[in-house]
Design a protein around this motif. Structure first.
Motif, PDB file in Angstrom:
ATOM      1  N   ALA A 101      22.930 -77.586  90.892  1.00  0.00           N
ATOM      2  CA  ALA A 101      22.674 -76.210  91.341  1.00  0.00           C
ATOM      3  C   ALA A 101      22.848 -75.222  90.195  1.00  0.00           C
ATOM      4  O   ALA A 101      22.060 -74.277  90.049  1.00  0.00           O
ATOM      5  CB  ALA A 101      23.612 -75.866  92.498  1.00  0.00           C
ATOM      6  N   ALA A 148      19.847 -75.474  87.947  1.00  0.00           N
ATOM      7  CA  ALA A 148      18.707 -74.764  88.529  1.00  0.00           C
ATOM      8  C   ALA A 148      18.846 -73.257  88.311  1.00  0.00           C
ATOM      9  O   ALA A 148      17.863 -72.567  87.993  1.00  0.00           O
ATOM     10  CB  ALA A 148      18.609 -75.083  90.017  1.00  0.00           C
ATOM     11  N   TYR A 168      15.761 -81.399  90.077  1.00  0.00           N
ATOM     12  CA  TYR A 168      17.146 -81.099  90.465  1.00  0.00           C
ATOM     13  C   TYR A 168      17.308 -81.158  91.987  1.00  0.00           C
ATOM     14  O   TYR A 168      18.313 -81.662  92.500  1.00  0.00           O
ATOM     15  CB  TYR A 168      17.553 -79.710  89.959  1.00  0.00           C
ATOM     16  CG  TYR A 168      17.569 -79.565  88.460  1.00  0.00           C
ATOM     17  CD1 TYR A 168      17.759 -80.671  87.628  1.00  0.00           C
ATOM     18  CD2 TYR A 168      17.381 -78.322  87.852  1.00  0.00           C
ATOM     19  CE1 TYR A 168      17.755 -80.534  86.251  1.00  0.00           C
ATOM     20  CE2 TYR A 168      17.380 -78.185  86.470  1.00  0.00           C
ATOM     21  CZ  TYR A 168      17.566 -79.292  85.671  1.00  0.00           C
ATOM     22  OH  TYR A 168      17.569 -79.152  84.306  1.00  0.00           O
ATOM     23  N   ALA A 169      16.321 -80.642  92.712  1.00  0.00           N
ATOM     24  CA  ALA A 169      16.395 -80.650  94.173  1.00  0.00           C
ATOM     25  C   ALA A 169      16.394 -82.082  94.699  1.00  0.00           C
ATOM     26  O   ALA A 169      17.200 -82.437  95.582  1.00  0.00           O
ATOM     27  CB  ALA A 169      15.228 -79.861  94.760  1.00  0.00           C
TER      28      ALA A 169
END
Length: 487
Positions: A47, A50, A87-88
């Motif tokens: 997170a 991101a 990343y997700a």
């Protein structure tokens, strides 16, 4: 550009690398009981990455200010778009994996660390503007992936999946290296800008073979036909959270890399690679659709579905236009959401003892025993089939529109016709869940992370997703503009 500026551009990779090493020491010191905590720390780190990367996409970063380490990497809006998806998908894997492995008694503290290191490799892949950087990123991701595929050491299927993935991955790496060596030999450089400059005008036979071998090596990574043979076996044999990871994050990275190689390094020779990409696209659509028809294991069915979707994505690349690249990126966002939803639903299919249920006949009548899971899985299937008003339709629509606008009407027509074949096996799953007599096998419970991801994915691919089309389109256009600015 000085070292400090380069390091600031790759801050997410630096953070993940340093944190991964620290977490590896924590895992060695605290043991496997720290695995769940390390997983959640990994999600937090992704997170943060991101958050660090997002401003470059929102600002449409491109040009000289995005180049790092003497031209080895380019952290532009295109690279950041792909990184955010990676990343997700990686974060999703870290959220759903602990419950699965703990139930199997196989949760190890090194699992989240391997995911983080694979993410570092994928970050390098999507930013690479040199063949050497490309290969370093690819192998860093692959080495972690080989271990992840065989992570259930007491499961013969997992060991088989890891071995097959390793052997065929090594073959693909050899093919890619051979193509890179030919490209270097006939252009005198490994940098994408230099390759593009050297390949203006008529292309030599040696350089053409170099291009073919490079694309063949990348085709393995995206599981495009005819380099798809590993996909069903590895997807079925690998642990389900790992399969979900393979179907999402590495696929995004490999497709983004293929886009950068084709449109940047070989951008001046589009006529040479478009024929290859068109064949791979149509073959992937047809083989993926036909191969899935007879499957009774839902993970193998989703593997063929993945091959099928890669074909639709490659139609966008075949256009060779900025609009086609933007359409590919929009499709990738929707594809990741559908993949996450599909595999999370599969993870939630468990019998009373917690044993995974993977057979399609075993989910007969699921709508009467587990209605919410059945509803979300049906939404995923309808969306994968591209049936409106679900959001999967929009992904196919923008890709076909790009092909039509590029004058490739026959390609779009064949793709649309072939997509009808795929609808058959997606609808078969829905028919089994809603119209067959209940098998009453699925009885297990799931934790909050599974429910949260399933509901969010289902809402995203529902008609509510169309509210995001303008925003997604604008970000995809910025990313595609950065890619073509580099080219």
């Amino acid at each position: 550009m000085d070292l400090a500026a380069s390091l600031s551009l790759v801050a997410p990779e630096v953070l993940l690398s340093a944190s991964g090493l620290v977490l590896l020491l924590v895992a060695a010191w605290a043991g496997d009981k720290s695995a769940r905590a390390i997983s959640y720390i990994g999600v937090a780190l992704l997170a943060v990455c991101a958050f660090l990367a997002a401003p470059a996409l929102c600002g449409g970063a491109m040009g000289a200010d995005t180049v790092a380490f003497g031209g080895q990497l380019r952290v532009d809006a295109f690279a950041v778009f792909a990184k955010l998806l990676i990343y997700a998908a990686s974060g999703m894997t870290l959220l759903v994996a602990p419950a699965y492995f703990e139930r199997a008694g196989a949760m190890r503290a090194e699992f989240p660390v391997l995911i983080l290191f694979a993410t570092v490799g994928m970050g390098i892949m999507v930013s690479a503007t040199d063949l050497l950087a490309l290969y370093i990123g690819l192998e860093l991701n692959s080495l972690a992936a080989y271990v992840l595929a065989a992570f259930l050491r007491n499961d013969g299927r997992s060991a088989e999946a890891g071995l097959k993935y390793f052997v065929l991955g090594a073959l693909a790496s050899g093919i890619l290296l051979f193509g890179m060596s030919l490209t270097y030999g006939f252009t005198g450089t490994t940098h994408f800008d230099g390759i593009r400059a050297a390949l203006t005008g008529e292309m030599s036979m040696g350089a053409l073979f170099g291009l073919i071998f490079v694309l063949a090596g990348l085709a393995f990574k995206i599981s495009a036909v005819p380099f798809h043979m590993w996909t069903p076996d590895v997807y079925e044999g690998a642990p389900t959270p790992v399969t979900a990871f393979f179907a999402s994050a590495p696929k995004v990275a490999a497709l983004a890399l293929a886009m950068r190689v084709a449109l940047d390094a070989f951008g001046t020779q589009a006529a040479a690679w478009q024929q290859i990409v068109i064949f791979a696209a149509l073959a992937s659509i047809i083989v993926g659709a036909l191969g899935a028809i007879g499957q009774i294991n839902i993970k193998r069915l989703l593997a063929y579905s993945s091959i099928n979707n890669v074909g639709f994505l490659l139609i966008g690349l075949a256009t060779g236009t900025q609009q086609g690249a933007s359409a590919m990126l929009v499709y990738l966002v929707i594809y990741v959401a559908m993949t996450v939803g599909g595999f999370v639903a599969v993870l939630m299919l468990k019998d009373a003892d917690g044993t995974p249920v993977e057979g399609i006949p075993e989910i007969a009548g699921l709508s009467r025993t587990r209605p919410l899971i059945a509803l979300c899985l049906a939404a995923v299937m309808f969306s994968l089939a591209g049936i409106p008003p679900l959001f999967g339709f929009w992904g196919k629509f923008v890709v076909f529109q790009a092909a039509v606008d590029a004058g490739m009407i026959p390609l779009a027509a064949i793709g649309i016709a072939a997509s009808v074949i795929g609808a058959f096996y997606y609808l078969k799953v829905v028919k089994v869940m809603y119209f067959d007599e209940p098998a009453d096998v699925v009885k297990g419970t799931s934790d909050w992370a599974h429910w949260a991801l399933l509901v969010v994915s289902a809402l995203f691919i529902s008609p509510l997703g169309y509210l995001l089309t303008k925003w997604m389109g604008e970000l995809a256009d910025k990313a595609a503009a950065a890619l073509f600015f580099a080219a």
